[in-house]
Write an enzyme that holds these catalytic residues in place. Structure first.
Site, PDB file in Angstrom:
ATOM      1  N   GLU A 166       9.232  27.747 -17.152  1.00  0.00           N
ATOM      2  CA  GLU A 166      10.171  27.484 -18.250  1.00  0.00           C
ATOM      3  C   GLU A 166       9.527  27.781 -19.603  1.00  0.00           C
ATOM      4  O   GLU A 166       8.313  27.716 -19.746  1.00  0.00           O
ATOM      5  CB  GLU A 166      10.599  26.010 -18.211  1.00  0.00           C
ATOM      6  CG  GLU A 166      11.994  25.781 -17.665  1.00  0.00           C
ATOM      7  CD  GLU A 166      13.116  26.207 -18.625  1.00  0.00           C
ATOM      8  OE1 GLU A 166      12.886  27.063 -19.520  1.00  0.00           O
ATOM      9  OE2 GLU A 166      14.217  25.686 -18.474  1.00  0.00           O
ATOM     10  N   ASP A 167      10.362  28.073 -20.591  1.00  0.00           N
ATOM     11  CA  ASP A 167       9.836  28.305 -21.937  1.00  0.00           C
ATOM     12  C   ASP A 167       9.486  27.003 -22.640  1.00  0.00           C
ATOM     13  O   ASP A 167       8.389  26.818 -23.128  1.00  0.00           O
ATOM     14  CB  ASP A 167      10.814  29.140 -22.782  1.00  0.00           C
ATOM     15  CG  ASP A 167      12.223  28.542 -22.884  1.00  0.00           C
ATOM     16  OD1 ASP A 167      12.523  27.531 -22.213  1.00  0.00           O
ATOM     17  OD2 ASP A 167      13.043  29.111 -23.630  1.00  0.00           O
TER      18      ASP A 167
ATOM     19  N   ASP B 197      12.655  20.373 -23.834  1.00  0.00           N
ATOM     20  CA  ASP B 197      13.074  19.625 -25.020  1.00  0.00           C
ATOM     21  C   ASP B 197      13.498  18.234 -24.530  1.00  0.00           C
ATOM     22  O   ASP B 197      12.661  17.358 -24.348  1.00  0.00           O
ATOM     23  CB  ASP B 197      14.201  20.414 -25.692  1.00  0.00           C
ATOM     24  CG  ASP B 197      14.647  19.835 -27.022  1.00  0.00           C
ATOM     25  OD1 ASP B 197      14.094  18.817 -27.451  1.00  0.00           O
ATOM     26  OD2 ASP B 197      15.562  20.401 -27.644  1.00  0.00           O
TER      27      ASP B 197
ATOM     28  N   LYS C 250       8.285  19.213 -25.991  1.00  0.00           N
ATOM     29  CA  LYS C 250       8.446  18.361 -27.177  1.00  0.00           C
ATOM     30  C   LYS C 250       8.391  16.911 -26.709  1.00  0.00           C
ATOM     31  O   LYS C 250       9.419  16.357 -26.319  1.00  0.00           O
ATOM     32  CB  LYS C 250       9.800  18.627 -27.849  1.00  0.00           C
ATOM     33  CG  LYS C 250       9.945  20.013 -28.455  1.00  0.00           C
ATOM     34  CD  LYS C 250      11.301  20.142 -29.130  1.00  0.00           C
ATOM     35  CE  LYS C 250      11.525  21.552 -29.639  1.00  0.00           C
ATOM     36  NZ  LYS C 250      12.904  21.755 -30.148  1.00  0.00           N
TER      37      LYS C 250
ATOM     38  N   PHE D 201      12.501  22.963 -34.558  1.00  0.00           N
ATOM     39  CA  PHE D 201      12.907  24.180 -33.869  1.00  0.00           C
ATOM     40  C   PHE D 201      11.824  25.242 -33.963  1.00  0.00           C
ATOM     41  O   PHE D 201      11.436  25.650 -35.050  1.00  0.00           O
ATOM     42  CB  PHE D 201      14.234  24.705 -34.406  1.00  0.00           C
ATOM     43  CG  PHE D 201      14.969  25.507 -33.371  1.00  0.00           C
ATOM     44  CD1 PHE D 201      15.718  24.877 -32.393  1.00  0.00           C
ATOM     45  CD2 PHE D 201      14.855  26.891 -33.335  1.00  0.00           C
ATOM     46  CE1 PHE D 201      16.350  25.602 -31.401  1.00  0.00           C
ATOM     47  CE2 PHE D 201      15.484  27.628 -32.348  1.00  0.00           C
ATOM     48  CZ  PHE D 201      16.231  26.981 -31.382  1.00  0.00           C
ATOM     49  N   VAL D 202      11.366  25.699 -32.817  1.00  0.00           N
ATOM     50  CA  VAL D 202      10.305  26.708 -32.791  1.00  0.00           C
ATOM     51  C   VAL D 202      10.803  27.990 -32.130  1.00  0.00           C
ATOM     52  O   VAL D 202      11.694  27.960 -31.281  1.00  0.00           O
ATOM     53  CB  VAL D 202       9.050  26.183 -32.057  1.00  0.00           C
ATOM     54  CG1 VAL D 202       8.474  24.971 -32.767  1.00  0.00           C
ATOM     55  CG2 VAL D 202       9.335  25.848 -30.595  1.00  0.00           C
TER      56      VAL D 202
ATOM     57  N   ASP E 216      13.909  31.916 -28.779  1.00  0.00           N
ATOM     58  CA  ASP E 216      14.803  32.530 -29.753  1.00  0.00           C
ATOM     59  C   ASP E 216      15.519  31.499 -30.616  1.00  0.00           C
ATOM     60  O   ASP E 216      15.570  30.305 -30.296  1.00  0.00           O
ATOM     61  CB  ASP E 216      15.886  33.321 -29.017  1.00  0.00           C
ATOM     62  CG  ASP E 216      16.923  32.409 -28.368  1.00  0.00           C
ATOM     63  OD1 ASP E 216      16.528  31.513 -27.607  1.00  0.00           O
ATOM     64  OD2 ASP E 216      18.127  32.582 -28.643  1.00  0.00           O
TER      65      ASP E 216
END
Ligand code: IMP
Ligand code: MG
Length: 185
Positions: A103-104, A107, A135, A156-157, A163
């Site tokens: 996974e990227d 959150d 996070k 937000f990164v 993206d």
């Protein structure tokens, strides 16, 4: 930091390309040790994890295969609802295989909870999770994530696959998006 040009929409770089590559190398080494004698099947969650998964795969010292799944979260924009729809399913069967979900970013963790449930339903031999970012302050689930790249603050990164409105995925670093770009405070 390396001489990469900072994008004007980025407020701050959190992780440089060098730091990222060093961490990916460490994760790959750890996975290679843990999976010695086995052939993990990487399940890359499109689209955000594609760059991380590609770098990770190249660094693994055990044979590995890769497949892709795309999911979308229902609900009102930025907040994850936990209700996830499969947009593109895996090509190969995963029953009986040792799977690593790549996974990227985690959150709230709701997307992860859904996708791991889905993979477990297909009776995999084993399932580990490898997430590039997480996070800690935003997490709402307590699912075990065996391999974690970096922690990021609850902001937000973008970059290195991540993206905002499909942009910034190609940035070689992880950066904080300027809040005026996404209409935040
Ligand atoms: P969760 O279900 O709340 O854990 O959300 C996970 C998904 O939301 C990730 O796979 C990303 O696609 C997206 N996401 C969450 N935070 C960020 C961020 O800071 N930048 C880019 N995408 C994010
Ligand atoms: Mg994603």
């Amino acid at each position: 930091m390396s001489p990469v040009r900072l994008h004007p929409d980025i407020a701050q770089v959190l992780y440089t390309p060098e730091q990222i590559q060093a961490r990916v190398k460490e994760l790959a080494r750890q996975i290679s040790t843990d999976y010695e004698g086995r052939e993990p099947h990487l399940v890359c969650v499109l689209r955000g994890a594609v760059i991380f998964a590609a770098d990770l795969l190249r660094r693994l010292e055990v044979p590995a295969t890769i497949d892709f799944i795309a999911v979308s979260s229902y609900g009102n924009g930025a907040e994850s609802s936990g209700i996830v729809r499969i947009e593109k399913d895996l090509q190969d069967r995963i029953e009986g295989r040792p799977v690593i979900l790549v996974e990227d970013i985690i959150d709230s963790g709701l997307t992860l909870a859904y996708v791991t449930g889905l993979l477990e339903d297909r009776r995999v031999a084993s399932l580990d999770v490898c997430a590039f970012l997480h996070k800690p302050e935003a997490r709402k689930t307590d699912q075990e994530v065996r391999y974690l790249g970096f922690a990021v603050p609850n902001t937000f990164v973008v970059g290195y696959g991540l993206d905002y409105a499909q942009r910034y995925r190609g940035l070689p670093y992880v950066g904080v998006l300027r809040s005026d770009v996404y209409g935040g405070g």
